[in-house]
Motif scaffolding. Structure first.
Motif, mmCIF file in Angstrom:
data_model
loop_
_atom_site.group_PDB
_atom_site.id
_atom_site.type_symbol
_atom_site.label_atom_id
_atom_site.label_comp_id
_atom_site.label_asym_id
_atom_site.label_seq_id
_atom_site.Cartn_x
_atom_site.Cartn_y
_atom_site.Cartn_z
ATOM 1 N N ARG A 54 0.833 -1.206 0.000
ATOM 2 C CA ARG A 54 0.000 0.000 0.000
ATOM 3 C C ARG A 54 0.865 1.252 0.000
ATOM 4 N NH1 ARG A 54 -1.783 3.778 3.148
ATOM 5 N NH2 ARG A 54 -0.555 3.001 4.911
ATOM 6 N N PHE A 55 2.003 1.199 0.719
ATOM 7 C CA PHE A 55 2.914 2.336 0.726
ATOM 8 C C PHE A 55 3.495 2.565 -0.661
ATOM 9 C CE2 PHE A 55 4.218 2.718 5.480
ATOM 10 C CZ PHE A 55 2.883 2.707 5.830
ATOM 11 N N PHE A 56 3.849 1.479 -1.349
ATOM 12 C CA PHE A 56 4.365 1.603 -2.712
ATOM 13 C C PHE A 56 3.337 2.294 -3.602
ATOM 14 C CE2 PHE A 56 4.544 0.033 -7.053
ATOM 15 C CZ PHE A 56 5.881 0.221 -7.396
ATOM 16 N N ASP A 57 2.086 1.830 -3.552
ATOM 17 C CA ASP A 57 1.033 2.435 -4.370
ATOM 18 C C ASP A 57 0.866 3.911 -4.050
ATOM 19 O OD1 ASP A 57 0.612 -0.032 -5.502
ATOM 20 O OD2 ASP A 57 -1.125 -0.527 -4.253
ATOM 21 N N SER A 58 0.916 4.250 -2.774
ATOM 22 C CA SER A 58 0.745 5.641 -2.355
ATOM 23 C C SER A 58 1.866 6.521 -2.881
ATOM 24 C CB SER A 58 0.681 5.718 -0.825
ATOM 25 O OG SER A 58 0.581 7.056 -0.385
ATOM 26 N N PHE A 59 3.105 6.029 -2.796
ATOM 27 C CA PHE A 59 4.240 6.810 -3.282
ATOM 28 C C PHE A 59 4.172 7.008 -4.790
ATOM 29 C CE2 PHE A 59 7.695 7.296 -0.004
ATOM 30 C CZ PHE A 59 6.905 6.964 1.081
ATOM 31 N N VAL A 60 3.857 5.944 -5.532
ATOM 32 C CA VAL A 60 3.797 6.041 -6.985
ATOM 33 C C VAL A 60 2.639 6.938 -7.422
ATOM 34 C CG1 VAL A 60 3.438 4.729 -9.114
ATOM 35 C CG2 VAL A 60 4.943 3.828 -7.343
ATOM 36 N N GLU A 61 1.512 6.849 -6.725
ATOM 37 C CA GLU A 61 0.386 7.729 -7.040
ATOM 38 C C GLU A 61 0.750 9.186 -6.806
ATOM 39 O OE1 GLU A 61 -2.792 6.328 -4.653
ATOM 40 O OE2 GLU A 61 -3.110 4.496 -5.830
ATOM 41 N N SER A 62 1.519 9.462 -5.767
ATOM 42 C CA SER A 62 1.967 10.836 -5.512
ATOM 43 C C SER A 62 2.895 11.325 -6.611
ATOM 44 C CB SER A 62 2.671 10.903 -4.146
ATOM 45 O OG SER A 62 1.790 10.565 -3.095
ATOM 46 N N LEU A 63 3.785 10.436 -7.061
ATOM 47 C CA LEU A 63 4.674 10.784 -8.174
ATOM 48 C C LEU A 63 3.869 11.120 -9.421
ATOM 49 C CD1 LEU A 63 7.573 8.168 -7.909
ATOM 50 C CD2 LEU A 63 7.847 10.652 -7.942
ATOM 51 N N GLU A 64 2.874 10.298 -9.710
ATOM 52 C CA GLU A 64 2.069 10.515 -10.911
ATOM 53 C C GLU A 64 1.271 11.812 -10.809
ATOM 54 O OE1 GLU A 64 -0.598 7.848 -13.987
ATOM 55 O OE2 GLU A 64 -0.106 7.077 -11.994
ATOM 56 N N SER A 65 0.739 12.093 -9.622
ATOM 57 C CA SER A 65 -0.010 13.341 -9.435
ATOM 58 C C SER A 65 0.889 14.553 -9.625
ATOM 59 C CB SER A 65 -0.643 13.369 -8.044
ATOM 60 O OG SER A 65 -1.582 12.324 -7.882
ATOM 61 N N ALA A 66 2.121 14.485 -9.090
ATOM 62 C CA ALA A 66 3.060 15.595 -9.253
ATOM 63 C C ALA A 66 3.447 15.777 -10.707
ATOM 64 C CB ALA A 66 4.304 15.345 -8.396
ATOM 65 N N ALA A 67 3.652 14.672 -11.414
ATOM 66 C CA ALA A 67 3.999 14.764 -12.830
ATOM 67 C C ALA A 67 2.855 15.371 -13.633
ATOM 68 C CB ALA A 67 4.354 13.378 -13.372
ATOM 69 N N GLU A 68 1.631 14.953 -13.333
ATOM 70 C CA GLU A 68 0.472 15.506 -14.034
ATOM 71 C C GLU A 68 0.315 16.987 -13.755
ATOM 72 O OE1 GLU A 68 -2.706 13.100 -12.684
ATOM 73 O OE2 GLU A 68 -2.180 11.358 -13.931
ATOM 74 N N ALA A 69 0.572 17.399 -12.508
ATOM 75 C CA ALA A 69 0.474 18.816 -12.162
ATOM 76 C C ALA A 69 1.514 19.649 -12.897
ATOM 77 C CB ALA A 69 0.631 18.993 -10.657
#
Length: 398
Positions: A54-69
């Motif tokens: 779950r931590f892995f998913d959370s970190f990768v989702e944060s990366l993707e959100s930052a990239a999209e922003a």
């Protein structure tokens, strides 16, 4: 033969040149304009070895959100944890390194409007063993190839993406570590990589962590021959513990216990802070504002993933009593449900069912000490949020 896991060069070439990375400069047919590329190494909780997917998913989702922003869109990826037969979901001997321990994951983002790319190297880590060293070293080697000072830069095809750094010194960016216990392994790899290079005057490392709270910034900044800076976006444990102690002092309570996981740097740092008396005198760290002595702090260690041990105990029913002359009809109990492999690669496996009883005894002693000594406030320091909620429930019930 099974194809090898793709490199950063392969992934970028698939985007820039429809023919792939094997073509040379004379035969390459570029189908896109000149692109610039930004590079980032992100150390993330290993979704398999750490039993914290779950931590892995959370970190990768944060990366993707930052990239999209920032205007990027996901283009393609290659994750070694998804490779079958390499330990991603199969049982492998604990002494054999898996694919995700030797190569980094890769995520490529694109921004056609501004003709730029973002390539993220994912390196797994666990709270106890730290980052996967070989995967980190491979990520550094692959990242270096994008810069003109690397000996393998000439192997890139004509029209390959150019890095955005244009100064005399290039900044190699690392987002991490996720866990405080990964600092030692991270510095080890940076030192070894810099030693393998004849000259690193053209590079420096910028490390930023958003979760690690027990890392000595001055010590880590000595990595790679002192060409490293480290910053964290979260306050260190010493400041947090001081603030909590002062808050409890204002409530006129003088007894405070902290449950800390004993086998991680994160938990051990809290134990060290309280054992050395670093918050027993408010004036020593800025004071609590009232000149009074801070509350007494008792540190009580517990084993990491203690919540899973209790779950394993409940999932194993007692053996049924067979009647004389008949065989037992008690079915084989199902394996406890949890996220991750049956035996995590971050700590020693258990060979006896008595390990569960031992953990239960440890928990019972912790709760008895808290109740007997009448501690008014109890803090919980744990990497796994399931340990936090489990222990919080046990403390309230007792």
């Amino acid at each position: 033969a099974k194809p090898s896991f793709p490199t950063a060069k392969d992934l970028v070439s698939e985007f820039l040149f429809r023919g792939g990375a094997d073509q040379n400069a004379s035969t390459a047919h570029q189908t896109t304009p000149d692109y610039t590329i930004d590079l980032l190494i992100a150390t993330v909780p290993d979704p398999v070895s750490s039993r914290l997917p779950r931590f892995f998913d959370s970190f990768v989702e944060s990366l993707e959100s930052a990239a999209e922003a920032s205007g990027y869109t996901l283009d393609r990826f290659a994750l070694p944890w998804l490779e079958k037969g390499e330990g991603a979901g199969d049982e492998v001997p604990l002494w054999r390194q898996t694919l995700y321990e030797t190569v980094p994951g890769l995520i490529l983002y694109r921004d056609p409007q501004h003709q730029r790319l973002l390539l993220v190297f994912l390196v797994g880590e666990t709270p106890t063993t730290g980052i996967h060293k070989r995967a980190m070293f491979s990520a550094l080697e692959q990242m270096a190839q994008f810069y003109s000072w690397d000996s393998k830069h000439a192997d890139l095809p004509q029209g390959f993406a150019r890095t955005t750094d244009s100064g005399p010194v290039d900044t190699l960016r690392v987002m991490g570590p996720s866990f405080s216990g990964s600092a030692a392994s991270l510095r080890f790899v940076l030192d070894k990589w810099s030693e393998s290079r004849t000259d690193i005057s053209h590079a420096r490392f910028q490390i930023i962590s958003g979760t690690a709270t027990a890392i000595d910034a001055k010590w880590l900044s000595k990595a790679a021959q002192g060409r490293t800076t480290f910053q964290a976006t979260v306050p260190p444990d010493s400041e947090t513990l001081q603030a909590i102690a002062c808050y409890i002092d204002r409530l006129s309570y003088q007894k405070f216990a902290i449950l800390t996981e004993g086998n991680t740097a994160y938990g051990q740092n809290f134990t060290k802070q309280s054992a050395e008396g670093k918050v027993t005198n408010g004036a020593a760290h800025g004071g609590c504002g009232n000149g009074q002595q801070a509350p007494e702090i008792l540190s009580l260690p517990f084993p990491m993933h203690i919540s899973r041990l209790r779950a394993a105990s409940k999932a194993t029913p007692p053996p049924a009593q067979a009647t004389p002359g008949t065989a037992s009809t008690n079915p084989v109990p199902p394996s406890p449900s949890h996220e991750g492999p049956a035996e995590p690669r971050e700590d020693l496996p258990s060979f006896s069912d008595l390990s569960v009883q031992s953990a239960e005894l440890t928990l019972s002693n912790l709760l008895s000490t808290i109740a007997r000594e009448q501690y008014s406030y109890v803090g919980i320091v744990a990497t796994d949020v399931r340990d936090v909620t489990f222990l919080a429930r046990e403390v309230r019930e007792h």
